[in-house]
Design an enzyme around this catalytic site. Sequence first.
Site, PDB file in Angstrom:
ATOM      1  N   ASP A 100       0.835  -1.196   0.000  1.00 10.37           N
ATOM      2  CA  ASP A 100       0.000   0.000   0.000  1.00 10.37           C
ATOM      3  C   ASP A 100       0.876   1.254   0.000  1.00 10.37           C
ATOM      4  O   ASP A 100       1.872   1.324   0.730  1.00 10.37           O
ATOM      5  CB  ASP A 100      -0.874  -0.028   1.272  1.00 10.37           C
ATOM      6  CG  ASP A 100      -1.944   1.028   1.265  1.00 10.37           C
ATOM      7  OD1 ASP A 100      -2.784   1.006   0.349  1.00 10.37           O
ATOM      8  OD2 ASP A 100      -1.941   1.887   2.169  1.00 10.37           O
ATOM      9  N   GLU A 130       2.014  -0.440  -4.873  1.00 11.25           N
ATOM     10  CA  GLU A 130       1.011   0.528  -5.314  1.00 11.25           C
ATOM     11  C   GLU A 130       1.737   1.845  -5.507  1.00 11.25           C
ATOM     12  O   GLU A 130       2.004   2.571  -4.546  1.00 11.25           O
ATOM     13  CB  GLU A 130      -0.100   0.684  -4.260  1.00 11.25           C
ATOM     14  CG  GLU A 130      -1.229   1.564  -4.764  1.00 11.25           C
ATOM     15  CD  GLU A 130      -1.995   2.327  -3.685  1.00 11.25           C
ATOM     16  OE1 GLU A 130      -3.086   2.811  -3.969  1.00 11.25           O
ATOM     17  OE2 GLU A 130      -1.481   2.452  -2.552  1.00 11.25           O
TER      18      GLU A 130
END
Length: 509
Positions: free
Chosen positions: A194, A250
């Site tokens: 993330d 990401e």
Amino acid sequence: MEIPWWRDAVVYEIYVRSFADASGDGVGDLPGIRQRLPYLAELGVDAIWLTPFYRSPMADGGYDVADYRDVDPLFGTLADFDALVAEAHRLGLRVIVDIVPNHSSSEHEWFQAALRGEGRERYMFRDGGDLPPNNWQSTFSGPAWTKTPDGQWYLHLFASGQPDFNWRNPEVHAEFLDVLRFWLDREVDGFRIDVAMGLYKAEGLPDTPPEDQAFKAESPIWGRPEVHEVYREWRKVLDSYPGERMAIGEVWTDSAEDLALYVRPDELHQSFNFAWLEAPWSAPAFRKIIDDTLDAVTAPTWVLSNHDVVRHVTRYGEGLTDSTPGLARGRAALLAMLALPGSAYLYQGEELGLPEVKDLPPEARQDPIFVRSEGRLPGRDGCRVPLPWSGAAEPYGFSPDGVRPWLPQPAEWATLNAERQAGDPGSTLSFYQEALRARRALRGSLDDRVTWLESPADALFFSRGPLTCVINCGSEPVQLPPHDRVLIGSAPIEGHLLLPDTAAWLYTP
Ligand code: NOJ
């Protein structure tokens, strides 16, 4: 030559809260996913990516982690997780889990200790006075700083319940290496990282013009060079495990070259390439993205939708009827994406052609973007509505009958449920199954490179050895290039014409 599994895998993103609810509380859970694994095997994907299911107060749907080594009771138990992984592996599906290293939850024991004055150097605490220490804004709107009762401020690039870690502190490095090992020991095949371009902030935390606070290759907030050292450490851990364990970052950036930095040979295996997901429906735009990506990265990825953006059927033009182009374009884009070298990431529900739900009532919305912007921004709940599995009314088999799912499901989804589509050869679900089967059948026989063939300006024709993919983004039919046979079309292909909003795979041995 054998290539690692992730190199050309089709990965299916499961937004855990919204996939399948076995416990009957209206929220998706790990046992629900396990029950539905045969559906995913049948769909023909190679792997699943699970969004965070860790202990969390759910200030951001679980992207606010209070304990990185446990399952939130809302989603099940560690035993449920182990059973899910074992069953997925038995069915030939790999499992990727989300790891959230930029920030924890404010309920995390480290942050709770920090609030008591212990270990503040694990987070980004600064003196400020009446005003925040700098002008940074949260990605979710509003200031990126919150004042603690004793007068110091802490940084949170997202919600105030998501304090940013201080990655200049070696303790944070050690903690995450240990968390990686914890899940690798439980047999996960990989990690989705993330906010992988976050983690480090420029020394001195300088005031930054608003345009440079957006996700960018170079900014005091994102993509600091030090972050690459973290992924070199992580790569060593991944490589020390048997099997082909992988990580995908990401990385929101404005440059393909920047994306490539994250996938240097001693760093991450992949990074998300969001360029297509951000592009309009346009052949020249798609061609530029394909060229830039293939020039810059050796292990490309493609993605049309995820749990943070408006679903692509809606982005490409509202609606699901024959007179609106969104669904036709979405199906065509899938064929183009699956024809490219590299791996493809699908988002749950796109195989059903689900559109964005735009009319969720304000009181149902839970995304912190909606809350923090005081309703100015709709937020991301519209792409997170629980899946319709069967039946003609809510909860459409998502939860046991009589249970209300955590977000309301539209009445129009009655015709879109998975059971109904599975029995219809013309459905979007059947089309996805067919496309994934065709891709598998071609595995190993395609060129790594893409060769462009001459085409009208609003269309793209490219080949990879025996396969030619054609897509028509214009408003006029175009003549198909020479071929032996049509393998699959996003809509029926009749004669030698490719209609607008249509793609096809052509085969010439
Ligand atoms: C990216 C995740 O995909 C998104 O859902 C989340 O809100 C932010 N990172 C913050 O963790």
